[in-house]
Motif scaffolding. Structure first.
Motif, PDB file in Angstrom:
ATOM      1  N   LEU A 138       0.685  -1.257  -0.353  1.00  0.00           N
ATOM      2  CA  LEU A 138      -0.140  -0.031   0.110  1.00  0.00           C
ATOM      3  C   LEU A 138       0.828   1.505   0.049  1.00  0.00           C
ATOM      4  O   LEU A 138       0.920   2.125  -0.840  1.00  0.00           O
ATOM      5  CB  LEU A 138      -0.643  -0.051   0.762  1.00  0.00           C
ATOM      6  CG  LEU A 138      -2.399  -0.887   1.538  1.00  0.00           C
ATOM      7  CD1 LEU A 138      -3.175  -0.790   2.701  1.00  0.00           C
ATOM      8  CD2 LEU A 138      -2.987  -0.694   0.079  1.00  0.00           C
ATOM      9  N   PHE A 139       2.133   1.243   0.806  1.00  0.00           N
ATOM     10  CA  PHE A 139       2.570   2.494   0.867  1.00  0.00           C
ATOM     11  C   PHE A 139       3.394   2.413  -0.347  1.00  0.00           C
ATOM     12  O   PHE A 139       3.563   4.435  -1.018  1.00  0.00           O
ATOM     13  CB  PHE A 139       3.802   2.455   2.027  1.00  0.00           C
ATOM     14  CG  PHE A 139       4.967   2.635   1.763  1.00  0.00           C
ATOM     15  CD1 PHE A 139       4.933   3.725   2.972  1.00  0.00           C
ATOM     16  CD2 PHE A 139       6.077   3.097   0.555  1.00  0.00           C
ATOM     17  CE1 PHE A 139       5.938   4.927   3.116  1.00  0.00           C
ATOM     18  CE2 PHE A 139       6.515   3.784   0.685  1.00  0.00           C
ATOM     19  CZ  PHE A 139       7.042   5.059   1.701  1.00  0.00           C
ATOM     20  N   LEU A 140       3.715   1.518  -0.699  1.00  0.00           N
ATOM     21  CA  LEU A 140       4.491   1.864  -2.735  1.00  0.00           C
ATOM     22  C   LEU A 140       3.196   2.146  -3.518  1.00  0.00           C
ATOM     23  O   LEU A 140       3.408   3.002  -4.506  1.00  0.00           O
ATOM     24  CB  LEU A 140       4.778   0.084  -2.929  1.00  0.00           C
ATOM     25  CG  LEU A 140       6.052  -0.317  -2.227  1.00  0.00           C
ATOM     26  CD1 LEU A 140       6.094  -1.676  -2.805  1.00  0.00           C
ATOM     27  CD2 LEU A 140       7.322   0.798  -2.144  1.00  0.00           C
ATOM     28  N   ARG A 141       1.818   1.993  -3.865  1.00  0.00           N
ATOM     29  CA  ARG A 141       0.913   2.263  -4.076  1.00  0.00           C
ATOM     30  C   ARG A 141       0.634   4.133  -4.415  1.00  0.00           C
ATOM     31  O   ARG A 141      -0.195   4.092  -5.046  1.00  0.00           O
ATOM     32  CB  ARG A 141      -0.460   1.293  -3.984  1.00  0.00           C
ATOM     33  CG  ARG A 141      -0.825   1.750  -5.189  1.00  0.00           C
ATOM     34  CD  ARG A 141      -1.971   0.554  -5.138  1.00  0.00           C
ATOM     35  NE  ARG A 141      -3.139   1.071  -4.036  1.00  0.00           N
ATOM     36  CZ  ARG A 141      -4.108   0.629  -3.964  1.00  0.00           C
ATOM     37  NH1 ARG A 141      -5.059   0.165  -4.352  1.00  0.00           N
ATOM     38  NH2 ARG A 141      -5.243   1.145  -2.576  1.00  0.00           N
ATOM     39  N   ARG A 142       1.274   4.542  -3.441  1.00  0.00           N
ATOM     40  CA  ARG A 142       0.406   5.729  -2.799  1.00  0.00           C
ATOM     41  C   ARG A 142       1.877   6.161  -4.066  1.00  0.00           C
ATOM     42  O   ARG A 142       1.424   7.589  -3.998  1.00  0.00           O
ATOM     43  CB  ARG A 142       1.325   5.778  -1.772  1.00  0.00           C
ATOM     44  CG  ARG A 142       0.442   5.398  -0.739  1.00  0.00           C
ATOM     45  CD  ARG A 142      -1.265   6.227  -0.317  1.00  0.00           C
ATOM     46  NE  ARG A 142      -2.009   5.511  -0.393  1.00  0.00           N
ATOM     47  CZ  ARG A 142      -1.964   6.888   1.327  1.00  0.00           C
ATOM     48  NH1 ARG A 142      -1.453   8.162   1.786  1.00  0.00           N
ATOM     49  NH2 ARG A 142      -2.880   6.342   2.651  1.00  0.00           N
ATOM     50  N   PHE A 143       2.211   5.881  -4.960  1.00  0.00           N
ATOM     51  CA  PHE A 143       3.646   6.285  -5.488  1.00  0.00           C
ATOM     52  C   PHE A 143       2.995   5.941  -6.756  1.00  0.00           C
ATOM     53  O   PHE A 143       4.172   6.597  -8.012  1.00  0.00           O
ATOM     54  CB  PHE A 143       4.834   5.935  -5.766  1.00  0.00           C
ATOM     55  CG  PHE A 143       4.973   6.816  -3.889  1.00  0.00           C
ATOM     56  CD1 PHE A 143       5.854   8.111  -3.764  1.00  0.00           C
ATOM     57  CD2 PHE A 143       5.455   6.035  -2.081  1.00  0.00           C
ATOM     58  CE1 PHE A 143       6.172   8.677  -2.558  1.00  0.00           C
ATOM     59  CE2 PHE A 143       5.341   6.605  -1.105  1.00  0.00           C
ATOM     60  CZ  PHE A 143       5.613   7.381  -1.725  1.00  0.00           C
ATOM     61  N   THR A 144       2.307   5.651  -7.267  1.00  0.00           N
ATOM     62  CA  THR A 144       1.858   5.360  -8.405  1.00  0.00           C
ATOM     63  C   THR A 144       0.394   5.512  -9.215  1.00  0.00           C
ATOM     64  O   THR A 144      -0.701   5.075  -9.169  1.00  0.00           O
ATOM     65  CB  THR A 144       2.531   3.531  -8.861  1.00  0.00           C
ATOM     66  OG1 THR A 144       1.047   3.337  -7.762  1.00  0.00           O
ATOM     67  CG2 THR A 144       3.710   3.075  -8.195  1.00  0.00           C
ATOM     68  N   GLU A 145      -0.064   6.461  -9.282  1.00  0.00           N
ATOM     69  CA  GLU A 145      -1.418   7.015  -9.490  1.00  0.00           C
ATOM     70  C   GLU A 145      -1.373   7.009 -11.272  1.00  0.00           C
ATOM     71  O   GLU A 145      -2.617   6.666 -11.875  1.00  0.00           O
ATOM     72  CB  GLU A 145      -1.339   8.649  -9.428  1.00  0.00           C
ATOM     73  CG  GLU A 145      -1.016   8.844  -8.018  1.00  0.00           C
ATOM     74  CD  GLU A 145      -1.605  10.409  -7.256  1.00  0.00           C
ATOM     75  OE1 GLU A 145      -1.626  10.605  -5.739  1.00  0.00           O
ATOM     76  OE2 GLU A 145      -1.656  11.405  -7.831  1.00  0.00           O
ATOM     77  N   THR A 146      -0.613   7.425 -12.172  1.00  0.00           N
ATOM     78  CA  THR A 146      -0.857   7.293 -13.794  1.00  0.00           C
ATOM     79  C   THR A 146      -0.323   5.819 -14.703  1.00  0.00           C
ATOM     80  O   THR A 146      -0.745   6.172 -15.043  1.00  0.00           O
ATOM     81  CB  THR A 146       0.124   8.375 -14.624  1.00  0.00           C
ATOM     82  OG1 THR A 146       1.877   8.514 -13.872  1.00  0.00           O
ATOM     83  CG2 THR A 146      -0.737  10.095 -13.268  1.00  0.00           C
ATOM     84  N   ALA A 147       0.195   5.303 -13.992  1.00  0.00           N
ATOM     85  CA  ALA A 147       0.432   4.132 -14.149  1.00  0.00           C
ATOM     86  C   ALA A 147      -0.710   3.465 -14.959  1.00  0.00           C
ATOM     87  O   ALA A 147      -1.786   3.674 -14.035  1.00  0.00           O
ATOM     88  CB  ALA A 147       1.432   3.114 -13.745  1.00  0.00           C
ATOM     89  N   ARG A 148      -1.178   2.786 -16.197  1.00  0.00           N
ATOM     90  CA  ARG A 148      -2.223   1.995 -16.396  1.00  0.00           C
ATOM     91  C   ARG A 148      -2.154   1.114 -15.675  1.00  0.00           C
ATOM     92  O   ARG A 148      -3.678   0.781 -14.825  1.00  0.00           O
ATOM     93  CB  ARG A 148      -2.577   1.877 -17.764  1.00  0.00           C
ATOM     94  CG  ARG A 148      -3.933   1.175 -18.086  1.00  0.00           C
ATOM     95  CD  ARG A 148      -3.612   0.305 -19.624  1.00  0.00           C
ATOM     96  NE  ARG A 148      -3.015   0.682 -20.471  1.00  0.00           N
ATOM     97  CZ  ARG A 148      -2.378  -0.067 -21.663  1.00  0.00           C
ATOM     98  NH1 ARG A 148      -2.737  -1.344 -21.703  1.00  0.00           N
ATOM     99  NH2 ARG A 148      -1.687   0.719 -22.777  1.00  0.00           N
TER     100      ARG A 148
END
Length: 467
Positions: A418-428
């Motif tokens: 979840l921590f890492l996902r906070r840094f991936t907003e625009t990837a499909r």
């Protein structure tokens, strides 16, 4: 060393694959009556891994029978042995061998791949005898693809097995440069204080106490099409930082760059297969040592990430997600079609699934199903865990946007993802693999030490993902 097959020649010995059955082994009709009598006298039953050497009248080898167990059924459980022919490669007498038959339901491709994996040796520091047996690639099996898969696996194993004395950030960068040079890729590296100037503050903070400067390695391969970005954790050694690990936990920390090793191995295979021409492949590796010195980052520090999110440091031993976060933020700025991170990230993943079954995280059910199926069908098992959003509050401390090490110890693999996902907003699509990268004890096709995990699952799911 590189994997190789034996040259096809009349001098190779036949290896007959035999299934077991309720009334006895299904012996091939092509062997002689005397050989059948001999096999029966030896108690050969066709059980998985069972070997029966066949003699000539003058006492030389005429070939061998090798058991592959019963024919698989729809309700069968996963096989205990991943590579059916790997044990044969390790137990047959010295020489060249060819597969003399193809029983229904037996995957010759996977069998040959296991044979190649069984031939791996790590010989940098200690001489080791070359593999005693070589296989003639089975007819109608793609030898080039097998060798490409094995080359990627060998590369990942070599990198992980090399200790930090010879595989620090400098040497990991050189391995990346070598790969780029082999395949005509462009590589740029941002090192030391330049990380601050170019806004990678968490990579710098984690690695600034190391004997070698921290850096971000960025490789772009020539090609056209959808953008696939691979991000691999390159912590070349992890002391735990000021929250120092006990000796029992530090002994294997040369493998903490296993994520980097796996993305480089996957890139090697993709290039050898010529698949990078149909995509834009990018590989990002934050390469650091998490060391102890006067300038090491501290528990209680608050770091500002490339994305602008602030992170409270509640444990300096949760450093991998910090360096990955800056690299993921960079990758996300290009809105890739698929963004994948691979990291030896959490002990919680190993507690949940053990060393042999790495979890992956993915929001898209179709993509997750494709990855799981590819792993199952290509002897590279992975298991999906959820981005469980109710746990988001666990990574939100009081004085910063994010907490790098939530207290309580619950759901550690999920909170890290979840921590890492906070840094991936625009990837499909974003997929995270929490791998172990290590084989604790030798098994057929898997020597003790560094190992690839998830590479073939990703590779064989890509056509579905990027179509």
């Amino acid at each position: 060393m590189l994997p190789e097959f034996a040259a096809s020649s009349a001098s190779s010995l036949p290896l007959w694959l035999v299934r077991s059955g309720e009334t006895g082994p299904d012996l091939p009709e092509a062997i002689s009556p005397a050989a059948k009598v001999w096999a029966t006298a030896q108690g050969f039953a066709g059980k998985s891994g069972q070997l029966c050497l066949l003699p000539t009248p003058n006492g030389e080898f005429a070939g061998a029978l090798y058991g592959i167990g019963p024919k698989p059924g729809a309700s069968d459980r996963p096989a205990r042995e991943r590579y059916k022919l790997a044990k044969a490669a390790e137990t047959l007498p010295q020489g060249d061998w060819h597969i003399a038959n193809a029983p229904d339901g037996f995957d010759l491709f996977q069998g040959a791949l296991g044979w190649l994996f069984a031939q791996y040796r790590f010989t940098r520091y200690k001489k080791s005898e070359a593999p005693a047996t070589q296989l003639v690639c089975p007819a109608n099996v793609d030898a080039d693809k097998l060798l490409a898969l094995a080359a990627g696996e060998y590369l990942a194993r070599d990198l992980i097995n090399t200790p930090a004395s010879d595989m620090g950030p400098d040497e990991l960068e050189q391995a990346a440069r070598d790969l780029a040079s082999r395949h005509g890729a462009e590589i740029t590296v941002i090192t030391g204080q330049d990380l601050i100037a170019q806004n990678f503050p968490m990579i710098h903070a984690v690695g600034r106490a190391g004997a070698q400067a921290p850096r971000l390695i960025d490789i772009r391969f020539p090609g056209k099409g959808p953008l696939l970005t691979l991000v691999g954790k390159g912590v070349c050694f992890d002391t735990g930082g000021l929250d120092i690990k006990p000796p029992s936990s530090m002994g294997l920390m040369k493998k903490d760059m296993g994520g980097a090793a796996n993305v480089l191995g996957l890139a090697e295979t993709l290039c050898r297969l010529g698949q990078t021409s149909d995509m834009r492949l990018r590989v990002l590796i934050p390469a650091v040592e998490n060391a102890i010195a006067g300038n090491a980052f501290r528990p209680g520090d608050v770091l500002t990430s490339r994305k602008g999110l602030t992170v409270e440091i509640n444990n300096t031993d949760a450093e991998g997600r910090l360096v990955l976060a800056d690299a993921l933020a960079l990758a996300d700025e290009e809105s890739p079609a698929l963004l994948i991170s691979m990291a030896t990230l959490t002990g919680a993943a190993r507690v949940a699934l053990g060393p042999d079954l790495p979890p992956f995280f993915c929001d898209d059910d179709g993509l997750a199903a494709a990855i799981h199926a590819a792993g199952r069908d290509h002897a590279d098992p992975v298991w999906r865990l959820p981005f469980w959003e109710p746990y988001e509050t666990m990574i939100e401390p009081g004085i910063a946007d994010l907490d790098n090490a939530p207290s309580g110890g619950f759901a550690g693999a999920i909170t890290a993802a979840l921590f890492l996902r906070r840094f991936t907003e625009t990837a499909r699509h974003y997929v995270h693999f929490d791998i172990y990268g290590w084989q604790p004890s030798a098994a057929p096709g898997r020597t003790k030490g560094g190992t690839g995990q998830g590479m073939r699952a990703i590779l064989n799911a890509l056509p579905e993902i990027l179509k």
